[in-house]
Design an enzyme around this catalytic site. Sequence first.
Site, PDB file in Angstrom:
ATOM      1  N   LYS A 277      64.112 122.334 -47.834  1.00 59.78           N
ATOM      2  CA  LYS A 277      64.967 123.217 -49.037  1.00 59.78           C
ATOM      3  C   LYS A 277      65.869 124.115 -48.273  1.00 59.78           C
ATOM      4  CE  LYS A 277      61.495 123.555 -52.806  1.00 59.78           C
ATOM      5  NZ  LYS A 277      62.285 122.654 -53.550  1.00 59.78           N
ATOM      6  N   ARG A 351      54.541 115.740 -57.799  1.00 59.07           N
ATOM      7  CA  ARG A 351      53.702 114.709 -58.479  1.00 59.07           C
ATOM      8  C   ARG A 351      53.051 114.143 -57.631  1.00 59.07           C
ATOM      9  NH1 ARG A 351      59.976 112.445 -59.260  1.00 59.07           N
ATOM     10  NH2 ARG A 351      60.256 115.025 -59.172  1.00 59.07           N
TER      11      ARG A 351
HETATM   12  N1  BES Z   1      58.544 123.176 -56.669  1.00 56.85           N
HETATM   13  C1  BES Z   1      59.707 122.234 -56.885  1.00 56.85           C
HETATM   14  C2  BES Z   1      60.627 122.553 -58.310  1.00 56.85           C
HETATM   15  C3  BES Z   1      61.265 123.759 -58.643  1.00 56.85           C
HETATM   16  C4  BES Z   1      62.397 123.966 -58.026  1.00 56.85           C
HETATM   17  C5  BES Z   1      60.668 124.670 -59.366  1.00 56.85           C
HETATM   18  C6  BES Z   1      63.239 125.045 -58.310  1.00 56.85           C
HETATM   19  C7  BES Z   1      61.284 126.013 -59.630  1.00 56.85           C
HETATM   20  C8  BES Z   1      62.618 125.997 -59.037  1.00 56.85           C
HETATM   21  C9  BES Z   1      59.388 120.779 -56.753  1.00 56.85           C
HETATM   22  O1  BES Z   1      58.608 120.604 -55.759  1.00 56.85           O
HETATM   23  C10 BES Z   1      60.737 120.298 -56.099  1.00 56.85           C
HETATM   24  O2  BES Z   1      61.088 120.667 -54.945  1.00 56.85           O
HETATM   25  N2  BES Z   1      61.307 119.572 -56.942  1.00 56.85           N
HETATM   26  C11 BES Z   1      62.499 118.850 -56.512  1.00 56.85           C
HETATM   27  C12 BES Z   1      62.479 117.422 -56.944  1.00 56.85           C
HETATM   28  C13 BES Z   1      63.611 116.400 -56.543  1.00 56.85           C
HETATM   29  C14 BES Z   1      63.449 116.169 -55.072  1.00 56.85           C
HETATM   30  C15 BES Z   1      63.437 115.128 -57.258  1.00 56.85           C
HETATM   31  C16 BES Z   1      63.527 119.330 -57.350  1.00 56.85           C
HETATM   32  O3  BES Z   1      63.429 119.674 -58.642  1.00 56.85           O
HETATM   33  O4  BES Z   1      64.855 119.644 -56.773  1.00 56.85           O
HETATM   34 MN    MN Z   2      59.222 120.461 -53.931  1.00 51.76          MN
END
Ligand code: BES
Ligand code: MN
Length: 495
Positions: A277, A351
Amino acid sequence: MKFSVTTNDAISARCDCLVIAVHDNGRLSACASKADRASKGLVTRLLKQKDISAKPGSTLMVPAPQEMAASRLLLVGLGDKPDVDDFAAAAAAAARSLCRSPTRKAVITLAEIAVANCDPRARARLVVEALAVAAYRFDQLKSSNNKNDKSGLVRVTLTARTTAATAARRGVGEAQAIANGVHLARDLGNLPGNICTPSYLARRARQLGRSHGLRVSVLDEARMKALKMGALLSVSRGSREPARLIVMEHRGGKRGEAPVVLVGKGLTFDAGGISLKPAASMDEMKYDMCGGASVFGALLAAAELKLPLNVVGIVPSSENLPDGAANKPGDIVTSMSGKTIEILNTDAEGRLILCDALSYAERYKPDTVIDIATLTGACVIALGQPATGLFVNQDGLAKELLSAGDEARDRAWQLPLWKTYQKQLKSPFADIGNIGGRSAGAITAACFLSRFTEGMRWAHLDIAGTAWKSGAGKGATGRPVPLLCRFLINRAGAR
Ligand code: BES
Ligand code: MN
Ligand code: ZN
């Protein structure tokens, strides 16, 4: 903070602060007019001088006149014909004012006021919830000279008409249990990733088991390996903290009665893994275990309320970090269900840990399974902070959860799980890919989970937008503990 309900006259109550409502157009509530008489017209004078407006949410604290047994009066605006929103706004404002003042013992008359579509039980609940929220502090990690001012409130008495006292007492009891659940979820959420690790959560679960009579078991990685939880284990392989799968059981129902199973994402820190990230706000990914925390909170409340239901909480817990052993984009893993998954983005890890936990949930032969997860940024874009995203494979369950959310003022909004979205998850090399492209990200994430819950009555709550607040007042909200508790209470009542 201790709460009680009394039918005694509020005006003669000895306390640090007596809380009374004022309405628009000079009309005084029954209590306010008694207080007005007792104070030789002080309340009317303050209204006339416009020291206080009757707008819902406005407050004025004044020293009480000598004739009264209370030391202070807190006047609270409640509008003309208050609805639930006005009432909640007034309760919140009163609670904030009380918590900022030196008040230790308060007598609150707000729950006596008639509110459209809000019975005495709900009114008592709203007052207690407002106080619990206003009094919450998270300063256990500040040294003693840097702690935020704690609210001094220790005793709160709600007044009620004789005919409403029993209902008000029930409301207070419910709200206290829910508030304790919310408090626990907020504390766990606010703890940083270096303290709140999967093993830490497991320890807290065992403590909760001892203090509240929950049956707790914790699976370590060897057990997970034996169960072939290849998806969950692939996430924790990239971290030095071993994963845990925490199971907490409240056995309040009949023996053998099919349980409600709550499955909460317990990612104690999500750096994204190799699909790292960006740095900005990455600290907020300590909140990625808030789904798991809400399961802790709901089980605590279920135990305190002794709900006549069987409830099982399952919290798969891991970190998601980049490391030489971490998942790489393109890796293919085999889940407990036997389905193979192509990991196209290692940041779609929630997931991966949830699918194995959902397969594990099957062994409880659940009546209903609800997973709760900070799953997608896309859900934050779609619904923002007001609503949790709801996905359900059965209409009746959608209704139950939506109305539980409305009642609890912890709302959810349903998004579709249509089959047409499933094709976005096709993988050329495995049974399923772990991402579905940029469009409809919250929905394709739910679609992914749906492939592991076929045959179960299942709902998924995406709480990425609701579990915490960013910015200056940053912190865990404790949502959706109120929704989950209301859902469980309603179910317990329905039978
Ligand atoms: N924990 C995150 C989701 C999230 C992002 C929650 C921002 C709150 C604020 C999750 O594990 C994630 O990183 N999801 C990705 C999925 C994508 C790679 C398909 C996302 O939402 O960017
Ligand atoms: Mn994630
Ligand atoms: Zn995550």
